[in-house]
Write a protein that holds these residues in place. Structure first.
Motif, PDB file in Angstrom:
ATOM      1  N   ASP A  77     -15.638  24.459 -10.980  1.00  0.00           N
ATOM      2  CA  ASP A  77     -15.815  23.047 -11.302  1.00  0.00           C
ATOM      3  C   ASP A  77     -15.278  22.741 -12.694  1.00  0.00           C
ATOM      4  O   ASP A  77     -15.220  23.626 -13.554  1.00  0.00           O
ATOM      5  CB  ASP A  77     -17.305  22.675 -11.222  1.00  0.00           C
ATOM      6  CG  ASP A  77     -17.501  21.160 -11.157  1.00  0.00           C
ATOM      7  OD1 ASP A  77     -16.632  20.467 -10.591  1.00  0.00           O
ATOM      8  OD2 ASP A  77     -18.518  20.677 -11.682  1.00  0.00           O
ATOM      9  N   HIS A 119     -15.369  19.449 -15.701  1.00  0.00           N
ATOM     10  CA  HIS A 119     -15.715  18.088 -16.135  1.00  0.00           C
ATOM     11  C   HIS A 119     -15.063  17.817 -17.486  1.00  0.00           C
ATOM     12  O   HIS A 119     -14.922  18.720 -18.304  1.00  0.00           O
ATOM     13  CB  HIS A 119     -17.238  17.904 -16.236  1.00  0.00           C
ATOM     14  CG  HIS A 119     -17.874  17.699 -14.900  1.00  0.00           C
ATOM     15  ND1 HIS A 119     -18.139  16.468 -14.368  1.00  0.00           N
ATOM     16  CD2 HIS A 119     -18.279  18.612 -13.964  1.00  0.00           C
ATOM     17  CE1 HIS A 119     -18.692  16.608 -13.171  1.00  0.00           C
ATOM     18  NE2 HIS A 119     -18.781  17.904 -12.898  1.00  0.00           N
ATOM     19  N   HIS A 158     -22.904  23.119 -11.156  1.00  0.00           N
ATOM     20  CA  HIS A 158     -22.090  22.674 -10.016  1.00  0.00           C
ATOM     21  C   HIS A 158     -21.315  23.845  -9.428  1.00  0.00           C
ATOM     22  O   HIS A 158     -21.259  24.019  -8.205  1.00  0.00           O
ATOM     23  CB  HIS A 158     -21.120  21.563 -10.441  1.00  0.00           C
ATOM     24  CG  HIS A 158     -21.820  20.284 -10.804  1.00  0.00           C
ATOM     25  ND1 HIS A 158     -21.159  19.143 -11.170  1.00  0.00           N
ATOM     26  CD2 HIS A 158     -23.142  19.984 -10.849  1.00  0.00           C
ATOM     27  CE1 HIS A 158     -22.043  18.180 -11.437  1.00  0.00           C
ATOM     28  NE2 HIS A 158     -23.247  18.683 -11.248  1.00  0.00           N
TER      29      HIS A 158
HETATM   30 MG    MG Z   1     -19.005  18.739 -10.806  1.00  0.00          MG
END
Ligand code: MG
Length: 386
Positions: A234, A236, A268
């Motif tokens: 993941d 961000h 995540h």
């Molecule tokens: Mg995420």
């Protein structure tokens, strides 16, 4: 409505077992022995309530053993198995119980089909137990060990539990049997001249009495499990803010991570890795970003959901490994807090949790401090689905 109660007897001190912890509380592959039959009984659709009889000295062990399960308070047992069952029967409200299934916690591998068969039969015949046919040739011996005679094994079987009875008649039989010393409830029913019927028992429903039985139980479980590995990744991006949330821990920083939820990139990646072990899609599938209820959501919700799915399948998380890829902020000072946080969230010991961080030597988007990436690998043990 017909009411059926399962009464699980776990009040023994396991004198034949030879370990410090009583056998019903010993861990059989991550789960205490008692919990196996408790969970099987609790999840059977025809059983209304599960009541457990425990030894008065084991109350703390018991509390720990059934943590998270919704059960009525335990019943305290007596000096013998017979007394303990009697105590249990007396605690049942007669107006709320038609049939009772009396089971020994020492038999962890009961299955739903056996319970269903017993319930069907007990409604016809009021008293029924599972019986295993004798396969060895049976000898009756004298006290000096010399054979007296060979018995007809077709007329002999080994009694198992659960033993199912109409509640009213087994309670009465126990009242009458107070002066006797009997080792199962069928004998108590027999002593009261109740006809006890039998249905075929199950080899797997063996009783764990000795340490070698315990090893056999471990072998049964190990053979019926497989290991699976899942990975998650993941990213961000940073935006102006005061802190970031990473692996469930808030770290003060002059930026935050942008995202629909709290943007916990570590959780995540880990949630995706756990879901992957079940081939259950990804986090977005379970918690669509289009759904406003997940706006600003605490990502521990996602993680708990994924771990719950594993536990529902009777699986266990063996190990998780997370790599945070970031130039800043520094992860090192928060690493232990994160490990402890995940241990708490997943009910795992800290030696099953690895969290580490790396930079990308100034290269790429993480190198330019535009955001944080995380990858995770999860190893789980799941029952083999045939
Ligand atoms: Mg995420």
């Amino acid at each position: 409505m017909m009411k059926i109660i399962a009464l699980i007897v776990a009040a023994g001190t396991s004198q034949r077992f030879g370990t410090k912890i009583p056998k019903q509380y010993s861990l059989l592959n991550h789960k205490n022995l008692l919990r196996y039959s408790v969970e099987t009984m609790m999840t059977h659709p025809l059983i209304d309530t599960v009541k457990i009889v425990i030894h008065p000295d084991h109350q703390d062990l018991y509390k720990k053993a059934v943590k998270g399960l919704e059960l009525p308070p335990p019943i305290l047992g007596g000096h013998t198995r017979q007394e303990s069952v009697f105590n249990g029967l007396k605690e049942i409200d007669p107006s709320s119980c038609h049939y009772v299934l009396i089971h020994d916690a020492a038999r962890p591998f009961i299955d739903h089909q056996l319970i269903t068969d017993l319930i069907e039969e007990v409604q016809k015949n009021k008293a029924v137990i599972p019986l295993i046919p004798a396969t060895d040739t049976l000898k009756k011996i004298e006290s000096n060990g010399i054979i007296d005679q060979t018995l007809d094994r077709n007329l002999i079987g080994c009694a198992q539990t659960p033993q199912a009875f109409e509640y009213r008649i087994i309670l009465e039989a126990h009242k009458k049997a107070c002066h006797l010393s009997l080792t199962d409830d069928a004998s108590i029913a027999e002593a009261a001249n109740i006809k006890v019927y039998t249905i075929p028992g199950r080899e797997e429903n063996f009783k764990v009495t000795t340490l070698s039985d315990f090893k056999r139980a471990e072998a049964v479980i190990n053979h019926s499990y497989e290991y699976r590995t899942g990975q998650g990744f993941d990213v961000h991006r940073f935006m102006p803010g005061d802190f970031i949330t990473l692996c469930g821990v808030q770290i003060p920083y002059h930026q935050k991570l942008e995202g629909h939820s709290d943007a916990d990139v570590g959780l995540h990646a880990l949630t995706d890795a756990l879901l992957a072990t079940l081939s259950a899609g990804d986090i977005g599938h379970h918690f669509p970003p289009s759904d406003p209820q997940w706006k600003g959501a605490d990502s521990t919700i996602f993680l708990k959901h994924a771990s719950q799915l594993i536990y529902e399948k009777q699986g266990h998380i063996i190990h998780i490994d997370i790599t945070i890829i970031a130039e800043a902020p520094k992860v090192g000072p928060h690493r232990l807090t994160m490990v402890n946080r995940l241990a708490d969230l997943l009910q795992l010991s800290t030696d099953r949790i690895s969290i580490k961080a790396t930079t990308t030597e100034g290269l790429g988007f993480t190198g330019r401090k535009e955001g944080i990436a995380a990858q995770a690998i999860a190893t789980v043990k799941l029952p083999v689905i045939p």
